[in-house]
Design a protein around this motif. Structure first.
Motif, mmCIF file in Angstrom:
data_model
loop_
_atom_site.group_PDB
_atom_site.id
_atom_site.type_symbol
_atom_site.label_atom_id
_atom_site.label_comp_id
_atom_site.label_asym_id
_atom_site.label_seq_id
_atom_site.Cartn_x
_atom_site.Cartn_y
_atom_site.Cartn_z
ATOM 1 N N GLY A 154 7.413 -5.463 -2.468
ATOM 2 C CA GLY A 154 8.403 -4.384 -0.472
ATOM 3 C C GLY A 154 7.193 -4.530 0.100
ATOM 4 O O GLY A 154 7.431 -3.210 0.743
ATOM 5 N N LEU A 155 5.701 -5.160 0.707
ATOM 6 C CA LEU A 155 5.464 -5.048 1.464
ATOM 7 C C LEU A 155 5.802 -5.555 2.559
ATOM 8 O O LEU A 155 6.483 -6.592 2.768
ATOM 9 N N THR A 156 5.545 -4.806 3.205
ATOM 10 C CA THR A 156 6.026 -4.751 4.678
ATOM 11 C C THR A 156 4.868 -5.612 5.541
ATOM 12 O O THR A 156 3.520 -6.045 5.027
ATOM 13 N N SER A 157 4.970 -6.513 6.180
ATOM 14 C CA SER A 157 4.008 -7.275 6.996
ATOM 15 C C SER A 157 2.912 -6.739 7.317
ATOM 16 O O SER A 157 2.134 -7.351 7.506
ATOM 17 N N ARG A 158 2.409 -5.710 7.329
ATOM 18 C CA ARG A 158 1.252 -4.997 8.270
ATOM 19 C C ARG A 158 0.570 -3.875 7.143
ATOM 20 O O ARG A 158 -0.437 -4.319 7.190
ATOM 21 N N GLU A 159 0.979 -4.167 6.102
ATOM 22 C CA GLU A 159 0.751 -4.234 4.961
ATOM 23 C C GLU A 159 0.019 -5.388 4.201
ATOM 24 O O GLU A 159 -0.826 -5.038 4.186
ATOM 25 N N LYS A 160 0.339 -6.213 4.376
ATOM 26 C CA LYS A 160 0.470 -7.500 4.149
ATOM 27 C C LYS A 160 -0.791 -7.491 4.827
ATOM 28 O O LYS A 160 -2.455 -8.287 4.421
ATOM 29 N N SER A 161 -1.038 -7.416 6.155
ATOM 30 C CA SER A 161 -2.004 -7.723 7.059
ATOM 31 C C SER A 161 -3.394 -6.943 7.057
ATOM 32 O O SER A 161 -4.613 -7.869 6.074
ATOM 33 N N CYS A 162 -2.924 -6.028 6.412
ATOM 34 C CA CYS A 162 -4.106 -5.279 5.940
ATOM 35 C C CYS A 162 -5.045 -5.359 4.443
ATOM 36 O O CYS A 162 -5.963 -6.248 4.361
ATOM 37 N N LEU A 163 -3.800 -5.605 3.728
ATOM 38 C CA LEU A 163 -4.345 -5.940 2.480
ATOM 39 C C LEU A 163 -5.663 -7.491 2.284
ATOM 40 O O LEU A 163 -6.419 -7.844 1.529
#
Length: 217
Positions: A154-163
């Motif tokens: 359930g990661l958001t696109s911004r969370e995926k970008s940061c990770l």
């Protein structure tokens, strides 16, 4: 060869990718092949090897450039010796190579290792293994999609970008400059990633998301 339907039913009934090595082992034992396995190059991922033997013994197959080129350029079966690839397959006297074209840029090859006495049958059995190879790929694609759904954190696109940037070794400050957000916001997103993946730290969150196919290095 009258085993197509049972093999297809077995592949369609599989619920996890961990069942595939046993499937290849069954083929290897039933037909007395020295080796039976599949190498698959999937979009944005490293090559995957699924085989009946000890995986470490055949890992060199996943990095063999000639084999990958063969998979991408050829649509019909061939013997390894006729394709200049026999040196890449030292575990058998000969090998039947069944190229696989999958979804998007996915490409792979089903490798049937053969003893010298079996080579004369290669032309006659190629059609059979071509059918099976496509069902094997269908099973891999279906099971991988199911696993991705199961491991959808359930990661958001911004969370995926940061990770994703963290996986590339970037610090929170560096990520903030790349994404034009504050360092505090980066840490907030990375904290969410850790919580959502039930991880202890960002390194563990990175490993879990790479394994699930949500981010790539």
């Amino acid at each position: 060869m009258s085993q197509i339907e049972p093999m297809v039913r077995e592949l369609q009934a599989m619920t996890t990718l961990t069942e595939l090595p046993g499937f290849f082992l069954q083929i290897q034992q039933q037909y007395q092949y020295p080796f039976c396995g599949l190498v698959l190059w999937r979009a944005q991922r490293k090559a995957e090897l699924i085989c009946a033997g000890t995986k470490e013994d055949f890992n060199f197959l996943t990095s063999h450039n000639q084999l990958q080129v063969f998979c991408q350029q050829r649509c019909t079966p061939a013997l390894a010796s006729d394709s200049g690839l026999i040196e890449a397959l030292p575990f058998a006297d000969e090998a039947l190579l069944i190229p696989i074209r999958g979804v998007g840029t996915d490409a792979g090859v089903l490798i049937i290792g053969m003893q010298s006495a079996q080579v004369e049958l290669a032309e006659h059995i190629a059609w059979y293994w071509t059918i099976i190879a496509n069902y094997v790929y269908e099973a891999i694609y279906r099971l991988a999609e199911q696993a991705a759904d199961t491991d959808n954190f359930g990661l958001t696109s911004r969370e995926k970008s940061c990770l994703s940037w963290a996986a590339k070794g970037k610090t929170s400050w560096e990520i903030s400059q790349i994404l034009s957000i504050s360092e505090r916001t980066v840490n907030f997103h990375l904290g969410n990633c850790i919580a959502k993946t039930n991880s202890n730290n960002r390194q563990q969150a990175i490993c879990r998301c790479i394994s699930a196919g949500h981010i790539y290095i």
